[in-house]
Design a protein around this motif. Sequence first.
Motif, short mmCIF file in Angstrom:
data_model
loop_
_atom_site.label_atom_id
_atom_site.label_comp_id
_atom_site.label_asym_id
_atom_site.label_seq_id
_atom_site.Cartn_x
_atom_site.Cartn_y
_atom_site.Cartn_z
N ASP A 166 0.89 -1.16 0.00
CA ASP A 166 0.00 0.00 0.00
C ASP A 166 0.93 1.21 0.00
O ASP A 166 1.53 1.55 1.02
CB ASP A 166 -0.88 -0.04 1.25
CG ASP A 166 -1.81 1.16 1.38
OD1 ASP A 166 -1.59 2.17 0.69
OD2 ASP A 166 -2.74 1.08 2.21
N ASP A 222 -0.56 5.51 2.72
CA ASP A 222 -1.63 5.37 3.70
C ASP A 222 -1.21 6.01 5.00
O ASP A 222 -0.12 6.59 5.12
CB ASP A 222 -2.02 3.90 3.90
CG ASP A 222 -3.54 3.73 3.87
OD1 ASP A 222 -4.22 4.49 4.58
OD2 ASP A 222 -4.02 2.85 3.14
N PHE A 254 -5.18 -5.83 6.67
CA PHE A 254 -4.44 -5.70 5.42
C PHE A 254 -3.58 -6.94 5.18
O PHE A 254 -3.52 -7.48 4.06
CB PHE A 254 -3.58 -4.44 5.47
CG PHE A 254 -2.75 -4.17 4.25
CD1 PHE A 254 -3.35 -3.91 3.02
CD2 PHE A 254 -1.36 -4.17 4.32
CE1 PHE A 254 -2.57 -3.65 1.89
CE2 PHE A 254 -0.59 -3.91 3.20
CZ PHE A 254 -1.20 -3.66 1.98
N GLY A 305 -1.47 -8.31 2.18
CA GLY A 305 -0.61 -7.14 2.25
C GLY A 305 0.71 -7.42 2.93
O GLY A 305 0.78 -8.19 3.89
N VAL A 321 3.31 -1.17 4.07
CA VAL A 321 2.54 0.07 4.07
C VAL A 321 3.49 1.25 4.22
O VAL A 321 4.36 1.22 5.10
CB VAL A 321 1.50 0.10 5.21
CG1 VAL A 321 0.84 1.48 5.32
CG2 VAL A 321 0.44 -0.97 5.01
N ASP A 325 -4.21 6.95 -5.48
CA ASP A 325 -4.51 6.65 -4.09
C ASP A 325 -5.85 7.24 -3.66
O ASP A 325 -6.45 8.04 -4.36
CB ASP A 325 -3.40 7.17 -3.17
CG ASP A 325 -2.98 8.58 -3.53
OD1 ASP A 325 -3.85 9.40 -3.86
OD2 ASP A 325 -1.77 8.86 -3.49
N GLY A 380 -2.44 3.20 -3.59
CA GLY A 380 -2.47 3.42 -2.15
C GLY A 380 -3.88 3.71 -1.66
O GLY A 380 -4.76 4.10 -2.43
N GLY A 381 -4.10 3.51 -0.36
CA GLY A 381 -5.42 3.70 0.21
C GLY A 381 -5.67 5.10 0.75
O GLY A 381 -6.78 5.60 0.69
N MET A 402 -7.52 -0.02 4.41
CA MET A 402 -6.40 -0.59 3.66
C MET A 402 -6.76 -1.86 2.89
O MET A 402 -6.31 -2.04 1.76
CB MET A 402 -5.24 -0.88 4.61
CG MET A 402 -4.61 0.35 5.22
SD MET A 402 -3.27 -0.08 6.36
CE MET A 402 -2.78 1.55 6.91
N LEU A 442 -7.93 -1.97 -1.03
CA LEU A 442 -7.00 -1.98 -2.16
C LEU A 442 -6.86 -3.38 -2.76
O LEU A 442 -6.83 -3.54 -3.98
CB LEU A 442 -5.62 -1.52 -1.71
CG LEU A 442 -5.23 -0.06 -1.78
CD1 LEU A 442 -3.79 0.09 -1.39
CD2 LEU A 442 -5.49 0.52 -3.15
#
Length: 308
Positions: free
Chosen positions: A26, A29, A56, A61, A64, A222, A254-255, A271, A274
Amino acid sequence: MVAVSAVGFVRTVLGDVAPGELGVCDAHDHLFLRSPQLPGQELEDASAARAELAAFRSVGGGGVVQWTPYGMGRRVADLPSLSRATGVHVVCATGLHQAAHYGRELLAGLRGRLAEVFVAELTEGVGPSGVRAGVIKVAGGFHGLDAHARWTMTAAAEAHRATGAPIAVHLELGTGALDVLDLLCGELGVEPHRVILGHLNRSPDLVVQRQAADAGAYLAFDGPSRANHATDWRMPDGVRALAEAGFGDRLLLGGDTVVAGARSVDGGPGMPYLLRRVGPRLAVELGEELVGRVFRENPARAFAVDWH
């Protein structure tokens, strides 16, 4: 365009890692954030931050990048334990946002030493925590750059030259990308591939997006699920156009979760959105191979610290 190889390392809150270890990332964020522009909506709950990181992680994920800069409630000392508990790499930012996010006294206290502060946070650590930042966050204005933006970007360029850390830029409502590149890369000599432009998708001008990519900068698409920013329903068009033009290696996702209510654990998309919704939707239109590169290979290059 020839892809830039991932060199150096990614500086996480638990130490430096090889770029390839960042995993599915990500690219923009926030776990913690506080601003007078968002009263009552602060991201300050460490338990919620841990739950969001875990959520996430549960959908694949691996990393981040927190773009929360100096003076906006980063809670840097909490980041290592959150990263360790969830198994998610976290990159912390130094830098400075727009003047509206700070009091006058804080800004006055940074005059004449801003680059020094950025360099110290990148090399020695943020305050007593000893946690080192891995990216420099600055911000432009609406369709241009004011004196504050020029001051912060000049300091960011100096810190970049001293440390090799990448520069991430908030574009106000997605505007001013070319002005930012003219200053950072034209006047201040930062190589374009060390610049990450955030929010460019909020002003869905395909011509400007292509110009920014052609210059060599990374483009962070994002803040999905915000209908007023046209991020979801126009994102595939922008990503497809850039990929077809040969700029698939310039793209990041990105979130940008900035308020508590936007976290998945508080009822928002957060998150995980995504990877649950944005990635699969793009994969249908663009193919899983490209989307995989956008989540893995591109951030590994974009956020690598190329120490001089």
